[in-house]
Design an enzyme around this catalytic site. Structure first.
Site, PDB file in Angstrom:
ATOM      1  N   TYR A   7       9.121  -6.149   2.775  1.00  0.00           N
ATOM      2  CA  TYR A   7       8.232  -7.190   2.281  1.00  0.00           C
ATOM      3  C   TYR A   7       8.978  -8.371   1.672  1.00  0.00           C
ATOM      4  O   TYR A   7       8.363  -9.312   1.173  1.00  0.00           O
ATOM      5  CB  TYR A   7       7.273  -6.605   1.236  1.00  0.00           C
ATOM      6  CG  TYR A   7       6.368  -5.558   1.822  1.00  0.00           C
ATOM      7  CD1 TYR A   7       5.340  -5.917   2.691  1.00  0.00           C
ATOM      8  CD2 TYR A   7       6.551  -4.211   1.551  1.00  0.00           C
ATOM      9  CE1 TYR A   7       4.515  -4.961   3.254  1.00  0.00           C
ATOM     10  CE2 TYR A   7       5.730  -3.245   2.109  1.00  0.00           C
ATOM     11  CZ  TYR A   7       4.714  -3.630   2.957  1.00  0.00           C
ATOM     12  OH  TYR A   7       3.907  -2.678   3.515  1.00  0.00           O
ATOM     13  N   HIS A  15      -4.761  -0.904   6.407  1.00  0.00           N
ATOM     14  CA  HIS A  15      -3.355  -1.042   6.044  1.00  0.00           C
ATOM     15  C   HIS A  15      -2.958  -2.509   5.917  1.00  0.00           C
ATOM     16  O   HIS A  15      -1.984  -2.821   5.224  1.00  0.00           O
ATOM     17  CB  HIS A  15      -2.481  -0.335   7.081  1.00  0.00           C
ATOM     18  CG  HIS A  15      -1.407   0.504   6.473  1.00  0.00           C
ATOM     19  ND1 HIS A  15      -1.666   1.567   5.630  1.00  0.00           N
ATOM     20  CD2 HIS A  15      -0.049   0.430   6.556  1.00  0.00           C
ATOM     21  CE1 HIS A  15      -0.530   2.112   5.250  1.00  0.00           C
ATOM     22  NE2 HIS A  15       0.458   1.432   5.785  1.00  0.00           N
ATOM     23  N   ARG A  56      -3.318   3.195   0.336  1.00  0.00           N
ATOM     24  CA  ARG A  56      -3.479   3.650   1.720  1.00  0.00           C
ATOM     25  C   ARG A  56      -4.951   4.019   1.898  1.00  0.00           C
ATOM     26  O   ARG A  56      -5.643   4.359   0.933  1.00  0.00           O
ATOM     27  CB  ARG A  56      -2.610   4.874   2.004  1.00  0.00           C
ATOM     28  CG  ARG A  56      -1.117   4.670   1.805  1.00  0.00           C
ATOM     29  CD  ARG A  56      -0.370   5.974   2.062  1.00  0.00           C
ATOM     30  NE  ARG A  56       1.077   5.823   1.950  1.00  0.00           N
ATOM     31  CZ  ARG A  56       1.784   6.094   0.856  1.00  0.00           C
ATOM     32  NH1 ARG A  56       1.167   6.530  -0.236  1.00  0.00           N
ATOM     33  NH2 ARG A  56       3.097   5.928   0.846  1.00  0.00           N
ATOM     34  N   HIS A  77       6.245   4.316  -2.428  1.00  0.00           N
ATOM     35  CA  HIS A  77       7.320   4.488  -1.447  1.00  0.00           C
ATOM     36  C   HIS A  77       8.419   5.362  -2.032  1.00  0.00           C
ATOM     37  O   HIS A  77       8.866   5.146  -3.163  1.00  0.00           O
ATOM     38  CB  HIS A  77       7.926   3.128  -1.064  1.00  0.00           C
ATOM     39  CG  HIS A  77       7.059   2.320  -0.162  1.00  0.00           C
ATOM     40  ND1 HIS A  77       7.202   0.960   0.002  1.00  0.00           N
ATOM     41  CD2 HIS A  77       6.012   2.670   0.638  1.00  0.00           C
ATOM     42  CE1 HIS A  77       6.299   0.515   0.861  1.00  0.00           C
ATOM     43  NE2 HIS A  77       5.568   1.537   1.257  1.00  0.00           N
ATOM     44  N   ARG A 136      -3.022  -3.402   2.379  1.00  0.00           N
ATOM     45  CA  ARG A 136      -1.859  -2.857   1.668  1.00  0.00           C
ATOM     46  C   ARG A 136      -0.635  -3.739   1.903  1.00  0.00           C
ATOM     47  O   ARG A 136       0.105  -4.058   0.972  1.00  0.00           O
ATOM     48  CB  ARG A 136      -1.616  -1.422   2.149  1.00  0.00           C
ATOM     49  CG  ARG A 136      -0.402  -0.726   1.527  1.00  0.00           C
ATOM     50  CD  ARG A 136      -0.428   0.744   1.969  1.00  0.00           C
ATOM     51  NE  ARG A 136       0.820   1.440   1.762  1.00  0.00           N
ATOM     52  CZ  ARG A 136       1.180   2.032   0.635  1.00  0.00           C
ATOM     53  NH1 ARG A 136       0.372   1.970  -0.417  1.00  0.00           N
ATOM     54  NH2 ARG A 136       2.325   2.676   0.529  1.00  0.00           N
TER      55      ARG A 136
END
Length: 288
Positions: free
Chosen positions: A269, A234, A138, A260, A237
């Site tokens: 994803y 982001h 991040r 996460h 990421r």
């Protein structure tokens, strides 16, 4: 104090939770209902959800507020301040999860290739982007990355994520190479401001980079590279996670690297590329 100490939430998260409770208090006052959480029932909470919907809040905002109300009642039950939880059966509105924008490998190489390595900040920017894409950080984790948290011998970095939770993330050989170039050739020439000595990425004035500065650097590079997509820190990421999953990486491993809390967040994803799906139909469907 419960949110800060037991849930380890940040100051911003605590303020958001308190605003959610304040909205419920406003609803009770507006409808001349007792401001006692122990007297609130499920139907009143449903009416509250309908009320915030009428205020024009999005499904995502409504879901977050409902999550805050549920956390509040879990706390009340834990402290024996209520006998039952009326929010237990409260349903959140259906949320459509938008797939995040990603860059393909060619676009990432174009963007990185747009960096002017002859400029004083060129080595820094190359090291930053290699780290963002190579480790899936991040932007807040990137700007707070410290030299003392880089373990070059095992090629890992220690990252402090949301809720001050620490995790170890692998660092690619390319990232390590450009971090070394930056530290030896550029950072060593800076006059570093007191208190910033351990932060890896610094501005020309010798202080820790801000989130806004990283956003601006990436936005300008995307424009130079002729990339039309909306690109932010982001995006790197998201690209890291998507490329890992598409390449066959274990979802639990990707979850751990991204930090996460829930595997469901990582599962976004697992989407398949639309071109790949079209190719499968063309190759295998008898009517194609």
């Amino acid at each position: 104090m419960y949110l800060r100490l037991e849930r380890s939430l940040s100051g911003n998260s605590v303020e958001a939770y308190l605003r959610d409770i304040d909205k419920l208090a406003q609803f009770l006052e507006f409808n001349q209902l007792p401001p006692d959480p122990g007297q609130v029932n499920l139907q009143q909470l449903k009416d509250f959800v309908a009320w915030i919907n009428e205020l024009g809040m999005t499904a995502a905002s409504q879901a977050r507020i409902i999550s805050g109300i549920r956390a509040f009642y879990r706390y009340l039950l834990q402290e024996n301040l209520v006998k039952q939880d009326p929010s237990e059966l409260l349903e959140a509105p259906v949320r459509w999860r938008k797939l995040p924008d990603t860059l393909n490998l060619e676009e990432i190489e174009r963007l990185i290739g747009a960096i002017d390595l002859s400029a004083p900040e060129g080595n820094r920017n190359r090291a930053m982007l290699e780290t963002l894409y190579g480790s899936g950080l991040r932007v807040s984790e990137l700007i707070h990355l410290k030299i003392s948290e880089i373990y070059r011998d095992i090629e890992f970095i220690k990252v402090t994520g949301k809720g001050n939770k620490e995790r170890l993330v692998p660092l690619s050989g390319e990232s390590l190479k450009y971090i070394r170039f930056y530290v030896e050739a550029t950072r060593s020439q800076l006059k570093i401001k007191p208190g910033n000595e351990d932060f890896l990425f610094l501005s020309r004035r010798g202080s820790k980079l801000s989130r806004v500065m990283v956003f601006m650097i990436i936005r300008d590079l995307a424009a130079k590279a002729g990339i039309q997509k909306k690109v932010s820190p982001h995006t790197f990421r998201h690209s890291f996670a998507s490329h890992m999953v598409e390449g066959g990486a274990d979802l639990r491993a990707v979850q751990e690297m991204l930090g996460h809390e829930s595997i469901t967040t990582t599962e976004i994803y697992t989407h398949l590329d639309s071109d790949y799906l079209r190719q499968i139909i063309v190759e295998y469907h008898p009517r194609s």
